[in-house]
Scaffold this motif. Structure first.
Motif, PDB file in Angstrom:
ATOM      1  N   THR A  42     -19.148   1.421  37.058  1.00  0.00           N
ATOM      2  CA  THR A  42     -18.242   1.683  36.247  1.00  0.00           C
ATOM      3  C   THR A  42     -17.193   2.335  37.111  1.00  0.00           C
ATOM      4  N   ARG A  47     -24.354   1.822  35.177  1.00  0.00           N
ATOM      5  CA  ARG A  47     -25.028   1.432  33.929  1.00  0.00           C
ATOM      6  C   ARG A  47     -26.459   1.336  34.001  1.00  0.00           C
ATOM      7  N   ASN A  52     -23.099  -9.119  38.406  1.00  0.00           N
ATOM      8  CA  ASN A  52     -23.777  -8.147  37.674  1.00  0.00           C
ATOM      9  C   ASN A  52     -23.747  -6.797  38.033  1.00  0.00           C
ATOM     10  N   ARG A  66     -23.136  -3.093  38.515  1.00  0.00           N
ATOM     11  CA  ARG A  66     -23.352  -2.165  37.250  1.00  0.00           C
ATOM     12  C   ARG A  66     -22.437  -0.877  37.358  1.00  0.00           C
ATOM     13  N   THR A 100     -28.566   0.788  31.567  1.00  0.00           N
ATOM     14  CA  THR A 100     -29.239  -0.504  31.219  1.00  0.00           C
ATOM     15  C   THR A 100     -27.598  -1.005  30.485  1.00  0.00           C
ATOM     16  N   ASP A 101     -27.758  -2.152  29.644  1.00  0.00           N
ATOM     17  CA  ASP A 101     -26.486  -2.537  29.128  1.00  0.00           C
ATOM     18  C   ASP A 101     -25.667  -1.620  28.265  1.00  0.00           C
ATOM     19  N   ASP A 102     -26.493  -0.665  27.609  1.00  0.00           N
ATOM     20  CA  ASP A 102     -25.941   0.334  26.510  1.00  0.00           C
ATOM     21  C   ASP A 102     -25.895   1.588  27.098  1.00  0.00           C
ATOM     22  N   ASN A 107     -13.698  -6.669  31.060  1.00  0.00           N
ATOM     23  CA  ASN A 107     -14.743  -5.474  31.099  1.00  0.00           C
ATOM     24  C   ASN A 107     -13.929  -4.123  31.220  1.00  0.00           C
ATOM     25  N   ARG A 128     -20.338  -1.864  22.133  1.00  0.00           N
ATOM     26  CA  ARG A 128     -19.046  -1.727  22.735  1.00  0.00           C
ATOM     27  C   ARG A 128     -17.758  -1.375  21.830  1.00  0.00           C
ATOM     28  N   LEU A 152     -17.708  -2.216  32.155  1.00  0.00           N
ATOM     29  CA  LEU A 152     -18.646  -2.135  31.178  1.00  0.00           C
ATOM     30  C   LEU A 152     -19.023  -3.504  30.827  1.00  0.00           C
ATOM     31  N   GLU A 176     -25.169   4.449  30.274  1.00  0.00           N
ATOM     32  CA  GLU A 176     -24.312   4.687  31.699  1.00  0.00           C
ATOM     33  C   GLU A 176     -24.339   6.036  31.742  1.00  0.00           C
TER      34      GLU A 176
END
Length: 175
Positions: free
Chosen positions: A33, A59, A29, A31, A61-63, A141, A97, A175, A65
């Protein structure tokens, strides 16, 4: 000032990359990028243009950055030459995404020399880009980003830039 900021930017980027690269994998995981874009152009009067824009993000959160974006560009022709360096933070929000909206602030250091009139200019300019675009998956990713940003600080008669619009093409990994 540039002699301090440019090496500092590359040292911080290198340190972040080395911390992430050792012992990490997609299963952990990660995070962080990484990405950016490069550009090259040719034209009449021996015109040549080269640019590089690396970015390092995290990141939140997941969405969402956030990170740091840099840019370096060189232009040269028979009549002038210029070098521009920019650095600043960015924030991107990803929608499924497939699309993204983003903001980035850049502080530019500009060195311009006109060869015919023996005119030299050293300026600084701020830009706040707002916009978004489309993302195409090119790996597990990794994504290609195609977008359009607008510099809300742009003023027609006082900016080094010819327009407030800035199309962008770049790559993001992580991502």
């Amino acid at each position: 000032m540039k002699k301090i900021i440019i090496p500092l930017f590359f040292m911080v980027s290198g340190a972040m990359f080395s911390q992430v690269a050792v012992g990490t994998s997609p299963e952990n995981n990660n995070r962080w990028t990484f990405g950016g874009g490069i550009g090259v152009g040719f034209g009449s009067n021996n015109y040549f243009y080269l640019s590089a824009a690396p970015r390092v993000g995290y990141r939140l959160t997941d969405d969402l950055e956030g990170g740091v974006l840099g840019s370096v560009s060189w232009q040269k022709s028979n009549s002038y030459s210029s070098t521009m360096f920019g650095v600043g933070p960015f924030l991107n929000y990803y929608i499924g995404r497939t699309f993204y909206i983003g903001a980035n602030y850049q502080h530019y250091f500009i060195n311009y020399k006109d060869k015919f009139y023996n005119y030299k200019m050293n300026e600084e300019e701020d830009a706040l880009y707002l916009g978004g675009g489309y993302m195409q998956r090119i790996g597990n990713n990794s994504f290609l980003q195609l977008g359009l940003m607008y510099n809300v600080l742009w003023k027609e008669n006082s900016s080094i830039f010819s327009s407030g619009l800035a199309p962008n093409i770049g790559f993001v990994v992580g991502l």
